[in-house]
Design a protein around this motif. Sequence first.
Motif, PDB file in Angstrom:
ATOM      1  N   LEU A  68     -14.297  -3.557  -7.357  1.00  0.00           N
ATOM      2  CA  LEU A  68     -13.675  -4.338  -6.286  1.00  0.00           C
ATOM      3  C   LEU A  68     -13.516  -5.802  -6.643  1.00  0.00           C
ATOM      4  N   CYS A  69     -13.552  -6.101  -7.947  1.00  0.00           N
ATOM      5  CA  CYS A  69     -13.313  -7.453  -8.428  1.00  0.00           C
ATOM      6  C   CYS A  69     -11.836  -7.630  -8.727  1.00  0.00           C
ATOM      7  N   LYS A  70     -11.340  -8.833  -8.509  1.00  0.00           N
ATOM      8  CA  LYS A  70      -9.938  -9.144  -8.814  1.00  0.00           C
ATOM      9  C   LYS A  70      -9.723  -9.037 -10.311  1.00  0.00           C
ATOM     10  N   VAL A  71      -8.647  -8.370 -10.704  1.00  0.00           N
ATOM     11  CA  VAL A  71      -8.337  -8.244 -12.137  1.00  0.00           C
ATOM     12  C   VAL A  71      -7.154  -9.114 -12.507  1.00  0.00           C
ATOM     13  N   ASP A  78      -5.910   1.654  -2.551  1.00  0.00           N
ATOM     14  CA  ASP A  78      -5.289   0.462  -1.965  1.00  0.00           C
ATOM     15  C   ASP A  78      -5.780  -0.800  -2.663  1.00  0.00           C
ATOM     16  N   MET A  79      -7.073  -0.875  -2.928  1.00  0.00           N
ATOM     17  CA  MET A  79      -7.599  -2.068  -3.590  1.00  0.00           C
ATOM     18  C   MET A  79      -6.937  -2.256  -4.961  1.00  0.00           C
ATOM     19  N   ALA A  80      -6.706  -1.157  -5.672  1.00  0.00           N
ATOM     20  CA  ALA A  80      -6.024  -1.243  -6.973  1.00  0.00           C
ATOM     21  C   ALA A  80      -4.597  -1.769  -6.793  1.00  0.00           C
ATOM     22  N   LYS A  81      -3.920  -1.328  -5.752  1.00  0.00           N
ATOM     23  CA  LYS A  81      -2.554  -1.790  -5.494  1.00  0.00           C
ATOM     24  C   LYS A  81      -2.524  -3.289  -5.193  1.00  0.00           C
ATOM     25  N   PHE A  82      -3.609  -3.811  -4.646  1.00  0.00           N
ATOM     26  CA  PHE A  82      -3.703  -5.240  -4.348  1.00  0.00           C
ATOM     27  C   PHE A  82      -4.200  -6.045  -5.557  1.00  0.00           C
ATOM     28  N   GLY A  83      -4.444  -5.373  -6.684  1.00  0.00           N
ATOM     29  CA  GLY A  83      -4.855  -6.082  -7.890  1.00  0.00           C
ATOM     30  C   GLY A  83      -6.348  -6.195  -8.091  1.00  0.00           C
ATOM     31  N   PHE A  84      -7.107  -5.300  -7.460  1.00  0.00           N
ATOM     32  CA  PHE A  84      -8.560  -5.279  -7.627  1.00  0.00           C
ATOM     33  C   PHE A  84      -8.948  -4.042  -8.433  1.00  0.00           C
ATOM     34  N   ASP A  85     -10.002  -4.174  -9.211  1.00  0.00           N
ATOM     35  CA  ASP A  85     -10.530  -3.010  -9.914  1.00  0.00           C
ATOM     36  C   ASP A  85     -11.068  -2.063  -8.842  1.00  0.00           C
ATOM     37  N   THR A  95       0.810  -1.220   0.000  1.00  0.00           N
ATOM     38  CA  THR A  95       0.000   0.000   0.000  1.00  0.00           C
ATOM     39  C   THR A  95       0.842   1.268   0.000  1.00  0.00           C
ATOM     40  N   ASN A  96       2.003   1.235   0.665  1.00  0.00           N
ATOM     41  CA  ASN A  96       2.822   2.442   0.773  1.00  0.00           C
ATOM     42  C   ASN A  96       3.951   2.504  -0.240  1.00  0.00           C
ATOM     43  N   GLY A  97       4.227   1.379  -0.915  1.00  0.00           N
ATOM     44  CA  GLY A  97       5.272   1.373  -1.915  1.00  0.00           C
ATOM     45  C   GLY A  97       6.679   1.261  -1.364  1.00  0.00           C
ATOM     46  N   GLN A  98       6.797   1.092  -0.067  1.00  0.00           N
ATOM     47  CA  GLN A  98       8.110   0.941   0.564  1.00  0.00           C
ATOM     48  C   GLN A  98       7.945   0.226   1.895  1.00  0.00           C
ATOM     49  N   PRO A  99       9.024  -0.358   2.399  1.00  0.00           N
ATOM     50  CA  PRO A  99       8.923  -1.047   3.691  1.00  0.00           C
ATOM     51  C   PRO A  99       8.557  -0.072   4.806  1.00  0.00           C
TER      52      PRO A  99
END
Length: 126
Positions: free
Chosen positions: A123-126, A112-119, A57-61
Motif C-alpha cells: 500500500l505504498c506509493k510506487v 483499486d490501490m494498484a490502479k491509483f499507483g500504490f503497491d 477504478t472502473n476504466g471508463q466514465p
Amino acid sequence: MANGVFGVAGQAPLLDESCSGPSPQLAKALALIFNHFDRDRDGVLNMSELGAVVRVTNGQPAPPAMITQIVGTFGGQISSRSGRKVAGWDLGSLTNFYVAQTMQDPQETRQDMAKFGFDPHTLCKV
C-alpha cells in the motif's frame, strides 16, 4: 476474508484489528488519493472529482446516475472548507466506502490501490 483483510505473506493489512476502520497503511493511501482528486482543495470530492475517481477504478466514465447514487449512499451534502454545501464525498466518505468494499471483497480494494499507483501488497506509493 480474514486473509485478504489482514494480509498474507508480506501484505499490509487493509483494515484495523476490529475490522471497523482502515489500517494505518490504507488510511494513508486513501488520504493521498483524496488529496490528489480534490482538485479545488475544498475538502470535498464533488460530482466531477468523484467521477474521476470512478473512471480510474472502473476504466471508463461513470454515468451521472451512478455518481449520484454513490454520493447518496456514502456522502451527501458536505460542508466544504469555505462552509459551502457541496454534493459529494469527504475523506470519511471515501474511507467508509473502502472499508465496506474491503469487507465484501478485499482483493478488489487491493486492485483499486494498484490502479491509483500504490503497491497492492504494501500500500505504498510506487
